[in-house]
Design a protein around this motif. Structure first.
Motif, mmCIF file in Angstrom:
data_model
loop_
_atom_site.group_PDB
_atom_site.id
_atom_site.type_symbol
_atom_site.label_atom_id
_atom_site.label_comp_id
_atom_site.label_asym_id
_atom_site.label_seq_id
_atom_site.Cartn_x
_atom_site.Cartn_y
_atom_site.Cartn_z
ATOM 1 N N MET A 154 0.886 -1.113 0.087
ATOM 2 C CA MET A 154 -0.018 -0.087 -0.524
ATOM 3 C C MET A 154 0.736 1.450 -0.211
ATOM 4 S SD MET A 154 -3.160 1.192 2.144
ATOM 5 C CE MET A 154 -1.754 1.406 3.930
ATOM 6 N N LEU A 155 2.090 1.121 0.842
ATOM 7 C CA LEU A 155 2.868 2.404 1.255
ATOM 8 C C LEU A 155 3.635 2.102 -0.331
ATOM 9 C CD1 LEU A 155 4.735 1.823 4.145
ATOM 10 C CD2 LEU A 155 3.293 4.125 3.348
ATOM 11 N N GLY A 156 3.910 1.585 -1.091
ATOM 12 C CA GLY A 156 4.803 1.708 -2.451
ATOM 13 C C GLY A 156 3.299 2.159 -3.442
ATOM 14 N N LYS A 157 2.087 1.780 -3.712
ATOM 15 C CA LYS A 157 0.884 2.133 -4.216
ATOM 16 C C LYS A 157 0.429 3.336 -4.290
ATOM 17 C CE LYS A 157 0.096 -2.580 -5.557
ATOM 18 N NZ LYS A 157 -0.611 -3.964 -5.855
ATOM 19 N N TYR A 158 0.820 4.063 -3.154
ATOM 20 C CA TYR A 158 0.123 5.163 -3.020
ATOM 21 C C TYR A 158 0.150 6.008 -2.864
ATOM 22 C CZ TYR A 158 -4.398 2.506 -3.480
ATOM 23 O OH TYR A 158 -5.511 1.210 -4.072
ATOM 24 N N PHE A 159 1.685 5.816 -1.777
ATOM 25 C CA PHE A 159 2.336 6.821 -0.845
ATOM 26 C C PHE A 159 3.753 7.198 -1.674
ATOM 27 C CE2 PHE A 159 6.026 8.279 1.586
ATOM 28 C CZ PHE A 159 5.786 9.685 2.015
ATOM 29 N N PHE A 160 4.170 6.405 -2.358
ATOM 30 C CA PHE A 160 5.407 5.672 -2.562
ATOM 31 C C PHE A 160 5.024 6.235 -4.545
ATOM 32 C CE2 PHE A 160 7.342 4.768 1.272
ATOM 33 C CZ PHE A 160 8.729 5.570 0.498
ATOM 34 N N ALA A 161 4.061 5.978 -4.939
ATOM 35 C CA ALA A 161 3.520 5.633 -6.972
ATOM 36 C C ALA A 161 3.214 7.471 -6.496
ATOM 37 C CB ALA A 161 3.330 5.002 -7.044
ATOM 38 N N ILE A 162 2.637 7.378 -6.147
ATOM 39 C CA ILE A 162 1.340 8.495 -6.147
ATOM 40 C C ILE A 162 1.734 10.201 -5.237
ATOM 41 C CG2 ILE A 162 -1.018 9.277 -6.305
ATOM 42 C CD1 ILE A 162 -1.867 6.774 -6.492
ATOM 43 N N ILE A 163 1.912 9.930 -4.240
ATOM 44 C CA ILE A 163 1.540 10.648 -3.046
ATOM 45 C C ILE A 163 3.491 11.959 -3.434
ATOM 46 C CG2 ILE A 163 1.800 11.968 -1.439
ATOM 47 C CD1 ILE A 163 -0.025 9.466 0.083
ATOM 48 N N ILE A 164 4.049 11.192 -3.551
ATOM 49 C CA ILE A 164 5.576 11.665 -3.417
ATOM 50 C C ILE A 164 6.135 12.060 -4.596
ATOM 51 C CG2 ILE A 164 7.830 11.481 -3.575
ATOM 52 C CD1 ILE A 164 7.838 9.976 -0.995
ATOM 53 N N PRO A 165 5.184 11.872 -6.119
ATOM 54 C CA PRO A 165 6.019 12.311 -7.630
ATOM 55 C C PRO A 165 4.843 13.533 -7.477
ATOM 56 C CG PRO A 165 5.739 9.824 -7.837
ATOM 57 C CD PRO A 165 5.366 10.233 -5.968
ATOM 58 N N ALA A 166 3.905 13.538 -7.641
ATOM 59 C CA ALA A 166 2.597 14.235 -7.578
ATOM 60 C C ALA A 166 3.031 15.556 -6.290
ATOM 61 C CB ALA A 166 0.975 13.767 -7.028
ATOM 62 N N ALA A 167 3.818 15.544 -5.611
ATOM 63 C CA ALA A 167 4.263 16.787 -4.491
ATOM 64 C C ALA A 167 5.443 16.878 -5.387
ATOM 65 C CB ALA A 167 4.865 15.989 -2.988
ATOM 66 N N PHE A 168 6.186 16.518 -5.796
ATOM 67 C CA PHE A 168 7.158 16.691 -6.678
ATOM 68 C C PHE A 168 7.117 17.215 -8.082
ATOM 69 C CE2 PHE A 168 10.338 14.001 -3.678
ATOM 70 C CZ PHE A 168 10.880 15.209 -3.894
#
Length: 214
Positions: free
Chosen positions: A185-199
């Protein structure tokens, strides 16, 4: 490769948190103070060399493993349907990694090189001099082509991490019915979506500010 990949993933969290200072409406003060801290703290400076090494080792190991896999099976299967056993990101980690490596080179030339060797203007806060890296950011993100490139590469980061984060734990043998779903879940949502979207939001925001759209 798993260890360096997970280390780079943790670095992204710190890097994102620091770069969020760009959203403050203070003329770049918070961002410049953050970059000053990052370049003058002995511990951070030591970790930065570990970061550079990790990037090189991760890229080298990716190349070595790819060549090894190709040599172990030089003739492709007569029929295969990879999508039945893997997702798109896992089948294209090499392409995604190559895009990211090229992006890192361009990114470091634009910011890291300019900060250390370029003619960066100075800013003064409370009588103390700081390199005005915020001015460098505005010049770079004021160019539409660079903003588009940055956003595209953040999409590549998302796909790369969608598979790479949980794969790193799996390679290290961290598999448990209680913890594996959380890691995925961390990989698919936090690292794959939230972090790239913030950058990706950062260059867009700065571009809109530079051109007085917001």
């Amino acid at each position: 490769m798993s260890l360096t990949g997970l280390f780079l993933s943790s670095f992204l969290i710190v890097h994102m948190a620091g770069n969020l200072q760009l959203f403050k409406s203070d003329g770049g003060r918070a961002f410049n103070e953050y970059t000053y801290f990052m370049t003058h703290n002995p511990l951070i400076m030591t970790v930065s060399y570990l970061l550079y090494t990790s990037i090189l080792v991760h890229a080298l190991m990716a190349y070595v493993l790819t060549r090894h896999n190709q040599s172990s099976r030089p003739v492709k299967y007569a029929y295969s349907k990879p999508e039945a056993n893997s997702d798109w990101s896992s089948r294209n980690m090499g392409i995604l990694g190559t895009v990211l490596l090229l992006f890192i080179i361009i990114h470091m030339r634009t910011f890291w090189y300019e900060m250390h060797f370029g003619s960066v203007p100075m800013a003064e806060y409370d009588g103390k001099q700081y390199k005005d890296l915020y001015a460098v950011v505005k010049v770079a993100f004021g160019e539409l082509w660079y903003v588009v490139l940055y956003v595209i590469c953040m999409v590549a980061v998302g796909y790369h991490l969608a598979h790479g984060f949980q794969s790193g734990f799996q390679t290290l043998g961290v598999r448990h019915k209680k913890y594996t779903p959380l890691i995925e879940m961390l990989g698919k949502y936090f690292f794959a979506i939230i972090i790239p979207a913030a950058f990706a939001a950062m260059p867009i925001y700065v571009y809109l500010q530079v051109h007085h759209i917001i």
